[in-house]
Design an enzyme around this catalytic site. Structure first.
Site, PDB file in Angstrom:
ATOM      1  N   HIS A  72       0.735  -1.174   0.036  1.00  0.00           N
ATOM      2  CA  HIS A  72      -0.123  -0.108   0.204  1.00  0.00           C
ATOM      3  C   HIS A  72       0.759   1.248  -0.164  1.00  0.00           C
ATOM      4  O   HIS A  72       0.498   2.144  -0.768  1.00  0.00           O
ATOM      5  CB  HIS A  72      -0.963   0.018   1.267  1.00  0.00           C
ATOM      6  CG  HIS A  72      -0.273   0.013   2.711  1.00  0.00           C
ATOM      7  ND1 HIS A  72      -0.271  -1.293   3.113  1.00  0.00           N
ATOM      8  CD2 HIS A  72      -0.080   1.022   3.229  1.00  0.00           C
ATOM      9  CE1 HIS A  72       0.412  -0.950   4.401  1.00  0.00           C
ATOM     10  NE2 HIS A  72       0.386   0.373   4.689  1.00  0.00           N
TER      11      HIS A  72
ATOM     12  N   LYS B  22       6.081   5.397  -1.466  1.00  0.00           N
ATOM     13  CA  LYS B  22       6.568   6.324  -0.673  1.00  0.00           C
ATOM     14  C   LYS B  22       8.304   6.341  -1.023  1.00  0.00           C
ATOM     15  O   LYS B  22       9.122   7.013  -0.228  1.00  0.00           O
ATOM     16  CB  LYS B  22       6.733   6.003   0.874  1.00  0.00           C
ATOM     17  CG  LYS B  22       5.368   6.487   1.363  1.00  0.00           C
ATOM     18  CD  LYS B  22       5.040   6.483   2.758  1.00  0.00           C
ATOM     19  CE  LYS B  22       3.759   6.966   3.408  1.00  0.00           C
ATOM     20  NZ  LYS B  22       3.573   6.288   4.740  1.00  0.00           N
TER      21      LYS B  22
ATOM     22  N   HIS C 251       2.306   9.701  -2.918  1.00  0.00           N
ATOM     23  CA  HIS C 251       3.023   8.253  -2.868  1.00  0.00           C
ATOM     24  C   HIS C 251       1.695   7.435  -3.411  1.00  0.00           C
ATOM     25  O   HIS C 251       1.998   6.359  -3.843  1.00  0.00           O
ATOM     26  CB  HIS C 251       3.290   8.061  -1.637  1.00  0.00           C
ATOM     27  CG  HIS C 251       2.171   7.840  -0.342  1.00  0.00           C
ATOM     28  ND1 HIS C 251       1.375   8.577   0.110  1.00  0.00           N
ATOM     29  CD2 HIS C 251       1.516   6.410  -0.027  1.00  0.00           C
ATOM     30  CE1 HIS C 251       0.650   8.152   1.075  1.00  0.00           C
ATOM     31  NE2 HIS C 251       0.852   6.642   0.733  1.00  0.00           N
TER      32      HIS C 251
END
Ligand SMILES: [Fe+2]
Ligand SMILES: [Fe+2]
Length: 328
Positions: A176, A180, A205
């Site tokens: 998920h 990032k 992100h």
């Protein structure tokens, strides 16, 4: 010769003496009678012979027709037998080619299964590499991802989803925050309140994560999760402001598991909340931040002790791994 002809012939036989004065011989009447009798017997024998001959002819005729019928039936049977043999041969041929086709199909399916399995393994390997990079970059931990995965699987199972989907949601959930990797460290690791500009960089992100996961079918669910795990049920989330069921089911599940685990975990910038406090925050978000139905399932899992069991199992396996690696 007819009966009448015979009678006439008997009547004309003259047994009287030539001389009328000579008296008739005494045996003449007897002789005539005997002659009559002999003729009758001969007639009877004759007509019986005729009857027998006619009967025989009839029987012969009947037998002939029975024989003909029998021969016809035999011919038909022979024909049918030939036909049946041909059908049987055709059928056997069809069965043979059907079997061959099926074997070919099974071989192809086997190959496809192997190829899919390889693809899956490659995909899973790819995931673990991505995760390693993500956990190094972000200050998140491997155990956070493991817990999120297990919570997601438990929720999906509780919602009655099929086994393959439960597994797919599980492995997809760990990616998920993969986007990032692109987020600058000073923003990611900032312990201060983020400015609007910094926050808009953070939001990126989700978009980066979706892009990083490419176009393969294997990552389709993961792409949805990466893009949508910060969306909210009421439409106030990011990056797209999707609401309700516009957000994929997998992402709606992951957002609950992710927030709950973030709240109940210790981070450098905050203490861990108790499970009860974390659960209360999730319940408070039902219908606003989270899908209320999924929240209900999640609360039920908590009441049954499933979340606690998952958390301690992940902690135990992490402790095992650490003791194993420190022993080396
Ligand atoms: Fe995120
Ligand atoms: Fe997370």
């Amino acid at each position: 010769m007819s009966d009448d002809d015979t009678k006439d012939m008997v009547e004309t036989v003259d047994v009287s003496p030539r001389d009328p004065d000579v008296p008739q011989a005494p045996g003449a009447d007897v002789f005539r009678q005997l002659l009559h009798q002999a003729v009758r017997v001969a007639d009877m024998a004759n007509s019986q012979a005729m009857r027998m001959a006619l009967d025989f002819a009839k029987v012969y005729e009947r037998e002939q027709s029975v024989r003909k019928e029998f021969e016809n039936q035999l011919k038909q049977m022979t024909l049918m037998e030939k036909q049946a043999t041909r059908y049987a041969e055709d059928l056997a041929g069809m069965l043979r080619s059907e079997r061959e086709r099926r074997q070919e199909l099974e071989r192809a399916l086997d190959q496809e299964r192997i190829a899919n399995e390889e693809l899956r393994r490659t995909g899973l390997q790819g995931i673990s590499h991505l995760l390693l990079a993500a956990t190094i970059k972000d200050r998140t931990t491997g155990t956070h991802l493991q817990r999120v995965r297990r919570y997601v699987e438990a929720i999906a199972e509780r919602l009655g989803l099929p086994e393959e989907l439960v597994e797919e949601f599980g492995y997809s959930s760990v990616m998920h925050d993969v986007g990032k990797i692109h987020t600058p460290d000073h923003i990611l690791q900032s312990e201060h309140h983020l400015s609007d500009d910094e926050f808009s960089v953070i939001k990126q992100h989700c978009i980066d994560g979706e892009k990083m996961l490419g176009t393969a079918r294997f990552f389709e669910t993961a792409r949805g999760i990466a893009r949508e795990h910060h969306e909210r049920w009421d439409g106030k989330g990011y990056p797209d402001g999707k609401k309700g069921e516009e957000i994929s089911l997998a992402a709606r599940i992951v957002s609950i598991a992710d927030v709950f685990d973030a709240l109940t975990s210790k981070r450098p910038y905050k203490d861990a909340w108790s499970a009860e406090a974390g659960l209360k925050a999730i319940e408070a978000g039902a219908g606003e931040r989270f899908d209320p139905e999924i929240v209900a399932g999640f609360v039920a899992l908590a009441r049954e002790g499933v979340l606690e069991r998952i958390s301690s199992e992940v902690a135990a396996s992490d402790a095992d791994e650490n003791s194993g690696s420190s022993a080396k």
